[in-house]
Scaffold this motif. Sequence first.
Motif, PDB file in Angstrom:
ATOM      1  N   PRO A   1       0.821  -1.220   0.000  1.00  0.00           N
ATOM      2  CA  PRO A   1       0.000   0.000   0.000  1.00  0.00           C
ATOM      3  C   PRO A   1       0.850   1.263   0.000  1.00  0.00           C
ATOM      4  O   PRO A   1       0.481   2.271  -0.605  1.00  0.00           O
ATOM      5  N   ALA A   2       2.010   1.220   0.663  1.00  0.00           N
ATOM      6  CA  ALA A   2       2.865   2.404   0.705  1.00  0.00           C
ATOM      7  C   ALA A   2       3.374   2.771  -0.683  1.00  0.00           C
ATOM      8  O   ALA A   2       3.510   3.954  -1.019  1.00  0.00           O
TER       9      ALA A   2
ATOM     10  N   ALA B   1       0.639   4.472  -2.515  1.00  0.00           N
ATOM     11  CA  ALA B   1       0.067   5.648  -1.858  1.00  0.00           C
ATOM     12  C   ALA B   1       0.449   6.943  -2.557  1.00  0.00           C
ATOM     13  O   ALA B   1      -0.329   7.897  -2.574  1.00  0.00           O
TER      14      ALA B   1
ATOM     15  N   GLN C   1      -7.108   2.196   2.016  1.00  0.00           N
ATOM     16  CA  GLN C   1      -5.776   1.962   1.470  1.00  0.00           C
ATOM     17  C   GLN C   1      -4.778   2.993   1.984  1.00  0.00           C
ATOM     18  O   GLN C   1      -3.625   2.674   2.292  1.00  0.00           O
TER      19      GLN C   1
ATOM     20  N   ALA D   1      -1.462   2.334   4.185  1.00  0.00           N
ATOM     21  CA  ALA D   1      -0.161   2.887   3.794  1.00  0.00           C
ATOM     22  C   ALA D   1       0.453   3.685   4.935  1.00  0.00           C
ATOM     23  O   ALA D   1       1.666   3.618   5.181  1.00  0.00           O
TER      24      ALA D   1
ATOM     25  N   GLU E   1       2.010   1.413   7.397  1.00  0.00           N
ATOM     26  CA  GLU E   1       3.264   0.883   6.873  1.00  0.00           C
ATOM     27  C   GLU E   1       4.377   1.938   6.954  1.00  0.00           C
ATOM     28  O   GLU E   1       5.524   1.621   7.305  1.00  0.00           O
ATOM     29  N   HIS E   2       4.043   3.169   6.643  1.00  0.00           N
ATOM     30  CA  HIS E   2       5.036   4.242   6.749  1.00  0.00           C
ATOM     31  C   HIS E   2       5.517   4.389   8.191  1.00  0.00           C
ATOM     32  O   HIS E   2       6.719   4.544   8.443  1.00  0.00           O
TER      33      HIS E   2
ATOM     34  N   CYS F   1      -0.478  10.749   4.069  1.00  0.00           N
ATOM     35  CA  CYS F   1      -1.534   9.802   3.683  1.00  0.00           C
ATOM     36  C   CYS F   1      -2.820  10.052   4.469  1.00  0.00           C
ATOM     37  O   CYS F   1      -3.921  10.051   3.900  1.00  0.00           O
TER      38      CYS F   1
END
Length: 879
Positions: free
Chosen positions: A386-387, A390, A407, A411, A414-415, A427
Amino acid sequence: MTTTPPPWPGDPLLERELELAAADRAVDALCRTRPEGGLLVYSGAAGIGKTSLLARVRARAEERCTVRSTRADPGTTAVPFRTARALFAPDLADTDGLGALLGPQRALVAPALGLTAPGNDPADPQGVQDGLVALAARAARRHRARPLVLVLDDAHWADGESLGWLAALGPRLARLPLLLVVAHRPTEHAAEESRPHLDALGTAARLRITLRALTPEAAVDLTRRALGPGADEALGRELWNATGGSPYELAELLARLSDHPLDPEADRAAAVRELAATVRGRPLGDRLGDRLGDLGPDAVRLAWAAAVLGDGIPLRLAASLAGLSPNRQATATGHLCAARVLNPGDTVDFTHPLVAGAVYDAVPRSLRTTFHGRAAWLLAAEGHSPAAAARHLLEVHPGQDPALVEQLRRAAREHLAVGAPDAARRCLERALREPPEHHLRALVHHELGCAALLTSPADTVRHLRIALELPGLDDTLRADATFRLAQALAHNQQMREASLSVAFAAATTEPGPERLRLQAAHFMYDAFRATEDDGPGRSRRLAQLADPLPGETNAERALLTLRAFDGMLRGENHTVVAEFCERALADGRPAPGLGWTDTAWGFEYPCLAGITYAWIDELDRAEGLFDEAVRAYEISGWSGGHLAFAHMLTGAVLRRRGRLAEAETRLRESLRLADRIGTGLPVHWDAVCLLVDTLLARGRTADAQRLAEAHGFGPPYPDAMILPDATSVHGRLLLALGRTDEAVAALEAASAMAERGRHNPVWAPWRRDLAAALAARDPERARVLTRRLRVDAERFGTPTALGVALGCEAALAPAGAAPALHARAVAHLEESPAQDELARARVALGLATGDRDQLHRGLLQARTCGADTLAEQARTALA
């Protein structure tokens, strides 16, 4: 159409000899027997020749060095650590040596480099950056036989996380066998958050070179190389006038003239002016649009799709985005390569950054956002995280799409897990503009507040307050949001607001663990305030709540920790305070869930337990806790404010032991770590206060004064308690400087501690110093102060407090009574861990009695402690 300089044989990069010589000297220094690394920065406007120059630098360096190079593009800006991954791609592909390269920070840096999947918890950004700096150092040492050169072109488009890493690496390069070469446009072309990093790179550079436009003479030379030696000088000068000496624009005009030679009978200067009119003053995008239109609609759409996806993405994905079949893709690719828009290959690779930017700008806005949206789903379907997708979702127009919101939230998580909170913030801010469904808005604001906690306390406060006002948070999340809101307010020096926020939430929360957690936080932030409406009343309420608790749950342990800390500040008997500490800990260590890296409760509770031990003379217990904190943060990669605070606490223990030189070293390290994350934070005040106190104990008054002035240590103080009492330490500094009137005023102000019920004579030793300041001008008041100091010391009961109080009383006592008091002070301090205080008491006893043995022992102890002025005083007396 030509978009890069034509391949003139033996192209010498005219008028770049000095720039190349600077790179040659840097490579020579790197390749010496004792290599010397460094940083070389080239800057200049678009089209000035940075890419061509770096290509030549790279080619020359490859003859003797291992070269790793990459070029950033607009697509890399929003992808955290993408530039770092590209620079180290060959080394990361070496699976045999990967473990040694990643080192002990493997768990922290591997997700950032895309080697392992991110975890569930946020990573410390400073820890990730430090891990990458250490990785670069290991890579440099691995390539010692052929020293390592890192080359980054178009750094203004690099992601902020990678630029932050390079800026941190820059000052260390001189001590590493590593050369970093960077080229970028003027900083105004970079993202706002990246500009400080580019400035830091320029500051750390061995040499910073600004590329200039070519001279008319160079334009004439290039004209003859491209069009033949018969080209006259006037033509070259007319070309220079048309392009302003821009190498890129000059090459484009020469390419056109090469493809369409001028009529020998025509007025060549007039023809050049006419041709230049199609270039000068027209954006490159317009010119490219004209040329792309001649290549057909398939080539146009493929170029647009490639520009949206960015360099390095497979061309088949660009064709899919453009809606082209494989055969049509092959034809369109051929046209674009022939027109020198793309370089041949299977991935998107524009011939020049100007071309990529111009093509992207030429994509119609509505189609561009459509392409970005489809690009995100294409990448997701290809298995990208997803990152990775993004960055495209950030460019899509808001449209109330729940799937897009989800999504973006994934992301952001994940960041955060790879240590990129700024990317996570972008995001989540974009998710809010979608907007999310009504029941999710509070959650997104909560996530956004948590993402900004380490980088922007003000944004954290704003978003968490909105989250708490909206429906959608359950009791656990509401308590968590309130707790983090209070943390952010405290971090932002708003201690009163922090206390009020948790107090209100506690009053409106049903009885249970969450309410106890909020109540504990309320007592904690009230205790942390420098000024308080009703300190004694708060202490009574805390005692009523905590005294009966057995310490079986974390909420109870937190309250018992606060009770112990409050008792220490109030100067209650140290054995009673120690008993509360014992009940707050589990076998002498923080209980599970209340540890140094646990985020639900925060690190404040084990910290307060250690501080309490340090000021009741239980320094072994305090040292064990703080050493564990340093280990926990280093293992977890938390090298930001938490590690700075841990070093400050270990420095406080060393200061309390009287190991002054070691304390100074540790406190300066704390200050160095704190300076990397900002200024004016609580850890800054604590570290500076302790360091001033330590320097005064060493007798280095001038150093203490310089430190205080450099960091603004003095009134007005923040509304947050400083470790130890800042007003007392500042008053002692003024007294040491001979500014007695100011010292008396400052120490009188410190007496407010007593009004709050805080009578610990070691934490806030204002009575001791005020008595010394008044000894000559008001001896009766000074004796009253020493008597009260002794009462407080006897109540508190630690050997340090008793010894210091007796020594202070002895200094003002009649000559006949002083020796006995000094001897009692020495006897108590022999049981104390404060070796500098013992040395001071021995010297005072020796001076009062003429006992050379006490003077000699005091001299040796003062030298061991690093109390230089005291040692000199003893040595002089012995002489």
